[in-house]
Write an enzyme that holds these catalytic residues in place. Structure first.
Site, mmCIF file in Angstrom:
data_model
loop_
_atom_site.group_PDB
_atom_site.id
_atom_site.type_symbol
_atom_site.label_atom_id
_atom_site.label_comp_id
_atom_site.label_asym_id
_atom_site.label_seq_id
_atom_site.Cartn_x
_atom_site.Cartn_y
_atom_site.Cartn_z
ATOM 1 N N GLN A 129 0.848 -1.198 0.000
ATOM 2 C CA GLN A 129 0.000 0.000 0.000
ATOM 3 C C GLN A 129 0.885 1.250 0.000
ATOM 4 O O GLN A 129 1.559 1.521 0.998
ATOM 5 C CB GLN A 129 -0.870 -0.036 1.261
ATOM 6 C CG GLN A 129 -1.747 1.148 1.466
ATOM 7 C CD GLN A 129 -2.337 1.164 2.880
ATOM 8 O OE1 GLN A 129 -1.955 0.354 3.730
ATOM 9 N NE2 GLN A 129 -3.241 2.063 3.144
ATOM 10 N N GLU A 247 -9.147 -1.215 6.762
ATOM 11 C CA GLU A 247 -7.857 -1.463 7.415
ATOM 12 C C GLU A 247 -7.989 -1.296 8.928
ATOM 13 O O GLU A 247 -7.418 -2.030 9.700
ATOM 14 C CB GLU A 247 -6.834 -0.469 6.847
ATOM 15 C CG GLU A 247 -5.412 -0.728 7.307
ATOM 16 C CD GLU A 247 -4.421 0.243 6.692
ATOM 17 O OE1 GLU A 247 -4.834 1.321 6.227
ATOM 18 O OE2 GLU A 247 -3.230 -0.075 6.700
HETATM 19 C C1 LIG Z 1 4.566 -0.592 11.216
HETATM 20 C C2 LIG Z 1 4.013 0.398 10.255
HETATM 21 C C3 LIG Z 1 3.604 -0.021 9.002
HETATM 22 C C4 LIG Z 1 3.103 0.914 8.093
HETATM 23 N N1 LIG Z 1 2.751 0.470 6.844
HETATM 24 C C5 LIG Z 1 2.326 1.370 5.926
HETATM 25 C C6 LIG Z 1 2.014 0.938 4.590
HETATM 26 O O1 LIG Z 1 2.124 -0.248 4.252
HETATM 27 N N2 LIG Z 1 1.628 1.869 3.704
HETATM 28 C C7 LIG Z 1 1.499 3.189 4.026
HETATM 29 O O2 LIG Z 1 1.101 3.975 3.166
HETATM 30 N N3 LIG Z 1 1.781 3.634 5.282
HETATM 31 C C8 LIG Z 1 2.194 2.754 6.230
HETATM 32 N N4 LIG Z 1 2.518 3.184 7.495
HETATM 33 C C9 LIG Z 1 2.492 4.614 7.783
HETATM 34 C C10 LIG Z 1 1.391 5.043 8.723
HETATM 35 O O3 LIG Z 1 0.135 5.049 8.090
HETATM 36 C C11 LIG Z 1 1.785 6.442 9.243
HETATM 37 O O4 LIG Z 1 2.986 6.283 9.982
HETATM 38 C C12 LIG Z 1 0.718 7.032 10.111
HETATM 39 O O5 LIG Z 1 -0.409 7.394 9.360
HETATM 40 C C13 LIG Z 1 1.239 8.297 10.860
HETATM 41 O O6 LIG Z 1 1.817 9.191 9.975
HETATM 42 P P1 LIG Z 1 3.285 9.793 10.240
HETATM 43 O O7 LIG Z 1 4.201 8.655 10.535
HETATM 44 O O8 LIG Z 1 3.613 10.665 9.092
HETATM 45 O O9 LIG Z 1 3.136 10.628 11.570
HETATM 46 P P2 LIG Z 1 2.570 12.113 11.689
HETATM 47 O O10 LIG Z 1 1.335 12.215 10.892
HETATM 48 O O11 LIG Z 1 3.674 13.059 11.376
HETATM 49 O O12 LIG Z 1 2.207 12.184 13.220
HETATM 50 C C14 LIG Z 1 3.161 12.481 14.236
HETATM 51 C C15 LIG Z 1 2.411 12.643 15.554
HETATM 52 O O13 LIG Z 1 1.521 13.786 15.465
HETATM 53 C C16 LIG Z 1 0.181 13.395 15.764
HETATM 54 N N5 LIG Z 1 -0.735 14.128 14.902
HETATM 55 C C17 LIG Z 1 -0.623 14.347 13.582
HETATM 56 N N6 LIG Z 1 -1.700 15.018 13.113
HETATM 57 C C18 LIG Z 1 -2.521 15.207 14.171
HETATM 58 C C19 LIG Z 1 -3.796 15.838 14.324
HETATM 59 N N7 LIG Z 1 -4.432 16.387 13.290
HETATM 60 N N8 LIG Z 1 -4.342 15.834 15.564
HETATM 61 C C20 LIG Z 1 -3.717 15.280 16.625
HETATM 62 N N9 LIG Z 1 -2.501 14.678 16.528
HETATM 63 C C21 LIG Z 1 -1.907 14.646 15.329
HETATM 64 C C22 LIG Z 1 0.115 11.921 15.455
HETATM 65 O O14 LIG Z 1 -0.930 11.287 16.168
HETATM 66 C C23 LIG Z 1 1.502 11.448 15.887
HETATM 67 O O15 LIG Z 1 1.518 11.246 17.278
HETATM 68 C C24 LIG Z 1 2.998 2.276 8.438
HETATM 69 C C25 LIG Z 1 3.398 2.690 9.707
HETATM 70 C C26 LIG Z 1 3.911 1.772 10.603
HETATM 71 C C27 LIG Z 1 4.342 2.249 11.960
#
Ligand SMILES: Cc1cc2nc3c(=O)[nH]c(=O)nc-3n(C[C@H](O)[C@H](O)[C@H](O)COP(=O)(O)OP(=O)(O)OC[C@H]3O[C@@H](n4cnc5c(N)ncnc54)[C@H](O)[C@@H]3O)c2cc1C
Length: 390
Positions: A129, A247
């Site tokens: 994905q 998901e």
């Molecule tokens: C093990 C693992 C597997 C994954 N596999 C996939 C995959 O196969 N494909 C894919 O596309 N993605 C994948 N992901 C990515 C995952 O979807 C993202 O890591 C997740 O959506 C968080 O985004 P970010 O890491 O950019 O964190 P950020 O969005 O930068 O968030 C950082 C922090 O800020 C907080 N935050 C951000 N926005 C807000 C808001 N509006 N209100 C309150 N708090 C907020 C978050 O809760 C978090 O604590 C995977 C992640 C992990 C850990």
């Protein structure tokens, strides 16, 4: 809603258990990182298990028969997930079956369904994905990977991050920008892309458990034929949102949670912990309650699917509760197991084949993957309780 298991569900469970028992070694401990076990030494077994289930039409039992399923209800699909989790079965088709299939069934063209659904259900095709990017995770509609239409193809340029299993996948479901730079969710489209397309580069990311499941993926003028776009141009966010609700709501955790809890109870009964059995019993009782609640929340999502409805905040509630409960279980497991719980599968003195340290570390990602806890709480608050956005 009545969640009592039916005779049909029990029959499917015993069929699944037979397949699992035939495929997995007696002392199988898995990797502790379910549902996507990509440890290289488990690959062959994972593929043969997926194929064995596919041959019996058990990989996607709720899909229509014409696409390789059995036309059963989402409850039987749930039974499958739960059994796989309890058996610690390695599974490579999580994204294929749980996410890509439902989106194609709902929004794909006839040709896309004919090409991909049987390849997943009958041949266990592995998908990944490609949604998240370096500066677009929670705020996914700000993503920058661009798909520029040039005649009959799109040219894709950009960078995806945290792409689970990209290195072992044949296909990717890709979310890219087709509208103006500031078009947010109104300018995204969803594509089907072979991962071996020219211009695709996949680089590994090793996580805290030193496993390679995650990747970053780079796209340089990658060509995607127009017919590999799902639905309409610029409507990708609508389709992606329905995928995210699948998901979040699926039964990722109930089986593996149950298995870890059962194993901890067994160890407590045989005085296998540094702590006293009484201390262990009182700690584990809390987790038993968590499991019962989390399972009911999950079954509510399954029930909505079975009634032909698309769950919304219900998926977020199940995902939020179960992922946080699983983290709490990991902490208790480590406390009970003491020093043995800190050892990995590579050390013979470890407890439960290294699954405790693995559960503790990998469960930290459970509250991030598929949308963080903060994002789930916002969905519950706004779409569920009708509260204003902050
Ligand atoms: C093990 C693992 C597997 C994954 N596999 C996939 C995959 O196969 N494909 C894919 O596309 N993605 C994948 N992901 C990515 C995952 O979807 C993202 O890591 C997740 O959506 C968080 O985004 P970010 O890491 O950019 O964190 P950020 O969005 O930068 O968030 C950082 C922090 O800020 C907080 N935050 C951000 N926005 C807000 C808001 N509006 N209100 C309150 N708090 C907020 C978050 O809760 C978090 O604590 C995977 C992640 C992990 C850990």
């Amino acid at each position: 809603m009545d969640f009592q298991p039916t005779a049909k569900m029990e029959r499917i469970r015993s069929e699944i258990r037979e397949s699992l028992a035939a495929a997995l070694p007696d002392d199988w401990q898995g990797s502790g990182f379910l549902p996507m076990d990509v440890r290289p030494e488990h690959m062959e077994l994972a593929r043969s298990l997926d194929r064995r289930l596919a041959a019996k039409r058990l990989l996607a039992p709720a899909w229509p028969e014409e696409f390789g399923g059995r036309g059963l209800s989402p409850f039987e699909q749930f039974a499958l997930y739960e059994e796989l989790g309890m058996a610690l079965a390695p599974r490579l088709t999580t994204i294929s079956v749980d996410l890509v299939g439902p989106v194609l069934i709902l929004h794909g063209s006839d040709e896309q369904r004919r090409q991909h659904l049987p390849a997943i259900a009958s041949e266990a095709a592995v998908w990944c994905q490609g949604f998240s990017e370096p500066s677009a995770g929670s705020d996914l509609t700000s993503l920058k990977t661009r798909a520029e239409r040039k005649g009959d193809v799109y040219l894709v340029t950009g960078h995806k991050l945290w792409t689970s299993m990209a290195h072992i996948s044949e296909w990717m479901i890709l979310l890219a920008r087709t509208g103006a730079e500031d078009s947010r969710g109104r300018g995204l489209s969803l594509f089907l892309l072979p991962t071996n397309s020219p211009g695709v580069t996949i680089r590994p990311i090793y996580d805290a458990t030193n496993e390679h499941m995650l990747n970053e993926v780079f796209f340089e003028d990658v060509q995607i034929p127009v017919e590999q776009r799902i639905g309409e141009e610029n409507k990708g966010w609508t389709y992606a949102t329905s995928l995210l609700q699948y998901e979040r709501g699926d039964a990722l955790f109930t089986g593996q949670f149950r298995r870890l809890l059962d194993d901890l109870m067994r160890l407590a009964r045989s005085n296998g912990f540094a702590r006293s059995a009484a201390a262990a019993a009182s700690a584990l009782a809390e987790h038993e309650i968590d499991w019962q609640i989390g399972r009911l929340l999950t079954l509510r999502v399954v029930g909505l699917h079975a009634a032909g409805k698309l769950p919304d905040r219900e998926s977020s509630q199940a995902k939020l509760f179960m992922s946080e409960a699983y983290q709490r279980l990991g902490v208790t497991a480590q406390r009970l197991a003491g020093q043995h719980g800190h050892l990995t599968h590579q050390d013979a003195r470890t407890a439960l084949g290294g699954r405790i340290v693995q559960a503790l570390l990998s469960s930290t990602t459970a509250t991030i993957i598929a949308g963080t806890s903060e994002i789930q709480r916002t969905i519950i608050a706004t779409r569920g309780l009708g509260l204003p956005r902050g």
